[in-house]
Design a protein around this motif. Structure first.
Motif, mmCIF file in Angstrom:
data_model
loop_
_atom_site.group_PDB
_atom_site.id
_atom_site.type_symbol
_atom_site.label_atom_id
_atom_site.label_comp_id
_atom_site.label_asym_id
_atom_site.label_seq_id
_atom_site.Cartn_x
_atom_site.Cartn_y
_atom_site.Cartn_z
ATOM 1 N N ALA A 81 96.436 82.147 14.892
ATOM 2 C CA ALA A 81 96.670 83.031 16.036
ATOM 3 C C ALA A 81 97.923 83.859 15.789
ATOM 4 C CB ALA A 81 96.829 82.207 17.307
ATOM 5 N N LEU A 82 97.797 85.176 15.948
ATOM 6 C CA LEU A 82 98.904 86.099 15.716
ATOM 7 C C LEU A 82 99.280 86.809 17.009
ATOM 8 C CD1 LEU A 82 97.541 87.880 12.510
ATOM 9 C CD2 LEU A 82 98.733 85.694 12.642
ATOM 10 N N THR A 83 100.574 86.978 17.240
ATOM 11 C CA THR A 83 101.029 87.789 18.367
ATOM 12 C C THR A 83 102.147 88.713 17.905
ATOM 13 O OG1 THR A 83 102.760 86.266 19.124
ATOM 14 C CG2 THR A 83 100.533 85.917 19.993
ATOM 15 N N SER A 84 102.288 89.834 18.600
ATOM 16 C CA SER A 84 103.384 90.770 18.349
ATOM 17 C C SER A 84 103.785 91.375 19.691
ATOM 18 C CB SER A 84 102.951 91.870 17.369
ATOM 19 O OG SER A 84 104.001 92.774 17.135
ATOM 20 N N LYS A 85 105.044 91.142 20.077
ATOM 21 C CA LYS A 85 105.569 91.671 21.339
ATOM 22 C C LYS A 85 106.865 92.415 21.043
ATOM 23 C CE LYS A 85 103.779 87.768 24.025
ATOM 24 N NZ LYS A 85 104.116 86.700 25.005
ATOM 25 N N GLY A 86 107.040 93.590 21.669
ATOM 26 C CA GLY A 86 108.270 94.316 21.381
ATOM 27 C C GLY A 86 108.446 95.540 22.235
ATOM 28 N N THR A 143 112.735 85.242 9.523
ATOM 29 C CA THR A 143 111.568 84.374 9.673
ATOM 30 C C THR A 143 111.988 82.912 9.704
ATOM 31 O OG1 THR A 143 110.182 85.960 8.480
ATOM 32 C CG2 THR A 143 109.348 83.702 8.664
ATOM 33 N N THR A 144 111.421 82.170 10.645
ATOM 34 C CA THR A 144 111.612 80.720 10.722
ATOM 35 C C THR A 144 110.243 80.070 10.700
ATOM 36 O OG1 THR A 144 113.642 80.931 12.011
ATOM 37 C CG2 THR A 144 112.525 78.807 12.080
ATOM 38 N N SER A 145 110.057 79.105 9.815
ATOM 39 C CA SER A 145 108.797 78.364 9.766
ATOM 40 C C SER A 145 109.072 76.896 10.043
ATOM 41 C CB SER A 145 108.117 78.535 8.403
ATOM 42 O OG SER A 145 108.913 77.994 7.374
ATOM 43 N N LYS A 146 108.138 76.278 10.744
ATOM 44 C CA LYS A 146 108.223 74.860 11.057
ATOM 45 C C LYS A 146 106.911 74.210 10.653
ATOM 46 C CE LYS A 146 111.340 75.628 14.976
ATOM 47 N NZ LYS A 146 111.547 75.448 16.429
ATOM 48 N N SER A 204 110.909 93.748 17.738
ATOM 49 C CA SER A 204 109.742 92.942 18.097
ATOM 50 C C SER A 204 109.917 91.486 17.704
ATOM 51 C CB SER A 204 108.478 93.501 17.428
ATOM 52 O OG SER A 204 108.585 93.436 16.020
ATOM 53 N N SER A 205 109.097 90.640 18.327
ATOM 54 C CA SER A 205 108.989 89.222 17.990
ATOM 55 C C SER A 205 107.533 88.934 17.673
ATOM 56 C CB SER A 205 109.442 88.341 19.159
ATOM 57 O OG SER A 205 110.803 88.570 19.471
ATOM 58 N N GLU A 206 107.296 88.216 16.569
ATOM 59 C CA GLU A 206 105.934 87.895 16.157
ATOM 60 C C GLU A 206 105.783 86.396 15.948
ATOM 61 O OE1 GLU A 206 105.070 90.156 12.662
ATOM 62 O OE2 GLU A 206 105.582 92.077 13.585
ATOM 63 N N THR A 207 104.572 85.911 16.152
ATOM 64 C CA THR A 207 104.257 84.515 15.836
ATOM 65 C C THR A 207 102.986 84.460 15.005
ATOM 66 O OG1 THR A 207 102.967 84.199 17.880
ATOM 67 C CG2 THR A 207 105.331 83.650 17.960
ATOM 68 N N SER A 234 99.410 73.188 9.301
ATOM 69 C CA SER A 234 100.448 73.546 8.333
ATOM 70 C C SER A 234 101.541 74.326 9.063
ATOM 71 C CB SER A 234 99.851 74.354 7.185
ATOM 72 O OG SER A 234 99.287 75.550 7.674
ATOM 73 N N ALA A 235 102.310 75.118 8.355
ATOM 74 C CA ALA A 235 103.474 75.776 8.946
ATOM 75 C C ALA A 235 103.092 76.810 10.003
ATOM 76 C CB ALA A 235 104.299 76.433 7.861
ATOM 77 N N ASN A 236 103.902 76.867 11.049
ATOM 78 C CA ASN A 236 103.863 77.950 12.023
ATOM 79 C C ASN A 236 105.083 78.834 11.812
ATOM 80 O OD1 ASN A 236 101.509 77.024 13.290
ATOM 81 N ND2 ASN A 236 102.671 75.614 14.586
ATOM 82 N N TYR A 237 104.962 80.120 12.171
ATOM 83 C CA TYR A 237 106.016 81.082 11.863
ATOM 84 C C TYR A 237 106.448 81.835 13.118
ATOM 85 C CZ TYR A 237 104.373 80.312 7.084
ATOM 86 O OH TYR A 237 104.009 79.732 5.892
ATOM 87 N N TRP A 238 107.770 82.016 13.230
ATOM 88 C CA TRP A 238 108.376 82.851 14.262
ATOM 89 C C TRP A 238 109.168 83.947 13.554
ATOM 90 C CZ3 TRP A 238 107.537 77.741 14.545
ATOM 91 C CH2 TRP A 238 106.979 77.216 15.709
ATOM 92 N N VAL A 239 108.909 85.197 13.901
ATOM 93 C CA VAL A 239 109.500 86.324 13.174
ATOM 94 C C VAL A 239 110.180 87.279 14.152
ATOM 95 C CG1 VAL A 239 109.052 88.242 11.596
ATOM 96 C CG2 VAL A 239 107.668 86.151 11.442
ATOM 97 N N GLU A 240 111.435 87.615 13.852
ATOM 98 C CA GLU A 240 112.166 88.628 14.614
ATOM 99 C C GLU A 240 112.353 89.848 13.712
ATOM 100 O OE1 GLU A 240 112.922 88.248 17.808
ATOM 101 O OE2 GLU A 240 112.054 86.221 17.779
ATOM 102 N N LYS A 241 111.975 91.033 14.230
ATOM 103 C CA LYS A 241 111.990 92.232 13.386
ATOM 104 C C LYS A 241 112.664 93.400 14.095
ATOM 105 C CE LYS A 241 108.246 93.253 11.030
ATOM 106 N NZ LYS A 241 106.826 93.535 10.701
ATOM 107 N N THR A 242 113.399 94.178 13.320
ATOM 108 C CA THR A 242 113.853 95.499 13.750
ATOM 109 C C THR A 242 113.388 96.481 12.690
ATOM 110 O OG1 THR A 242 115.810 94.603 14.861
ATOM 111 C CG2 THR A 242 115.809 96.953 14.336
ATOM 112 N N CYS A 243 112.547 97.424 13.104
ATOM 113 C CA CYS A 243 111.980 98.389 12.168
ATOM 114 C C CYS A 243 112.232 99.807 12.661
ATOM 115 C CB CYS A 243 110.472 98.174 12.006
ATOM 116 S SG CYS A 243 110.011 96.589 11.265
#
Length: 322
Positions: A134-139, A199-202, A161-164, A174-183
Motif C-alpha cells: 500500500a502506497l500513500t503520498s500526502k503533501g 527514509t526510515t524503514s522498520k 510531502s510525506s509518503e508511506t 517485510s520492511a515498511n517505509y516512511w519517507v519525508e520529501k522536499t522537491c
C-alpha cells in the motif's frame, strides 16, 4: 504677470507585483525527451537517464532508463497522462509491477497552497510472498522558488510531502517505509529539478538514510528547453569493433572520459577517449605490442557508433549501454 506655479502630480505609490502562484501544468511529452539525474545516497553517487520511448494518444508515456553503475536490461516505466505511474519492471522482482490507481506523488496541475492526498496499491504478480503493498503520498505546494542545480537555474514549485510504503501481509511482513520529501518542480518543463529525501524503514533490515537528487542534463521538445552534458552517457557500454578489434567493453565517467578494452582472436586492445556534451566521440585504440589508431563517432543516449579507419577499415563500430 508673475508665472503661476505648477504643482507636480502626486506619484501613485508603487504596488509590488503579485507573485504568480499557478496553476502550472505538465507540458506535452515527446519521444526522445530525456532527463538525467544524479542521486547521492549514503555517500554513493549514481546517475540515472530517463528517455521517453513512447507517447500515447491520451498523453501517457513510457520511459526507458539506464543507471551509470548497473548492468542488465533497461528499466521500463509506464505513466498515465497525469504523470502517475502505472507499471515498472524495476522493483527487483523479475516481473512487471503494476499500480492501481496510478501512483501519483504530486498533482499534474499545481498552485501554491494546493494540497494533495493520494493512495495506490502496488501489485507484484510474480511474488509468492509479498504480493502487494500500500502506497500513500500526502503533501502541499508551499512556495515558488528559484532553484539552481547542475542543469541550470529554474523557477520551481517547492513541494513538501510525506509518503508511506507498507507490506500488506498480516503476518511475516517485510520492511515498511516512511519517507519525508522536499522537491522542486520546474514551472516550465514540469521536470523535478531536485529532491531532498529522508527514509526510515522498520522491519527486516530496518534503517534510516537520506538522499539528494539533482537534474544534471535534459532536453524537452515541446518547451524547446535543454541542457546537454556528457553525464547522460555515464555507465558501462559494450559492442563490436569489427574483426580487427573484436568485442569491446568500456566505461564512461560522469565527465565523459572513456576507458576500456577490446578482445579479438589475434589481439587485445586498450581503449581511451572521450565523449563531449554534443555526443561527439573520440577514441584511441592501442593494440598490445602494436600500433595505435584513432576512431571517431557520434553518441545517442543508449547507443553510439561510427566508421572504422586505418588497420580496422573497412567497417563500422557500435556500442550500446548495458
Amino acid at each position: 504677470m508673475p508665472p503661476v506655479p505648477v504643482t507636480p502630480p502626486v506619484a501613485e505609490p508603487t504596488v509590488p507585483a503579485t507573485p504568480a502562484t499557478g496553476p502550472y501544468t505538465l507540458p506535452a511529452r515527446t519521444v526522445g525527451d530525456f532527463a538525467t539525474y544524479t542521486d547521492v545516497t549514503m555517500g554513493w553517487k549514481v546517475s540515472v537517464t530517463q528517455r521517453i520511448t513512447k507517447v500515447n494518444a491520451n498523453g501517457g508515456w513510457e520511459n526507458a532508463d539506464s543507471v551509470s553503475q548497473e548492468k542488465g536490461p533497461q528499466t521500463i516505466e509506464v505513466f498515465d497522462g497525469q504523470g502517475g505511474m502505472l507499471s515498472t519492471n524495476s522493483s527487483g522482482y523479475g516481473c512487471i509491477v503494476t499500480y492501481a490507481p496510478a501512483a501519483l506523488q504530486a498533482p499534474p496541475s499545481a498552485s501554491v497552497g494546493a494540497s494533495f492526498d493520494y493512495a495506490s496499491t502496488m501489485s507484484i504478480p510474480c511474488s509468492k510472498e509479498e504480493s502487494s503493498r500500500a502506497l500513500t503520498s500526502k503533501g502541499k505546494v508551499v512556495a515558488i522558488e528559484s532553484k539552481t542545480v547542475a542543469a541550470g537555474t529554474f523557477t520551481a514549485l517547492k513541494i513538501v510531502s510525506s509518503e508511506t510504503n507498507f507490506d500488506l501481509r498480516t503476518s511475516g511482513a517485510s520492511a515498511n517505509y516512511w519517507v519525508e520529501k522536499t522537491c522542486w518542480r520546474d514551472t516550465v518543463t514540469g521536470l523535478i529539478v531536485a529532491c531532498n529525501t529522508s527514509t526510515t524503514s522498520k522491519g527486516t533490515g530496518g534503517m534510516s538514510y537520506t538522499s539528494v537528487s539533482e537534474l544534471a542534463s535534459f532536453s524537452q521538445a515541446s518547451t524547446k528547453r535543454e541542457f546537454l552534458d556528457p553525464i547522460r552517457y555515464a555507465g558501462p557500454w559494450t559492442g563490436s569493433f569489427g574483426a580487427y578489434y573484436g568485442t569491446c567493453d568500456v566505461n564512461i565517467t560522469f565527465t565523459g572520459v572513456i576507458t576500456g578494452a577490446c578482445k579479438a582472436t589475434a589481439r587485445a586492445t586498450s581503449v581511451t577517449g572521450s565523449v563531449d556534451k554534443a555526443g561527439v566521440v573520440n577514441l584511441s585504440m592501442s593494440v598490445a605490442g602494436g600500433a595505435t589508431g584513432t576512431v571517431t563517432g557520434q553518441a545517442a543516449l543508449f547507443d553510439m557508433g561510427g566508421a572504422l579507419a586505418g588497420a580496422a577499415a573497412p567497417g563500422n563500430w557500435a556500442l550500446k549501454h548495458k
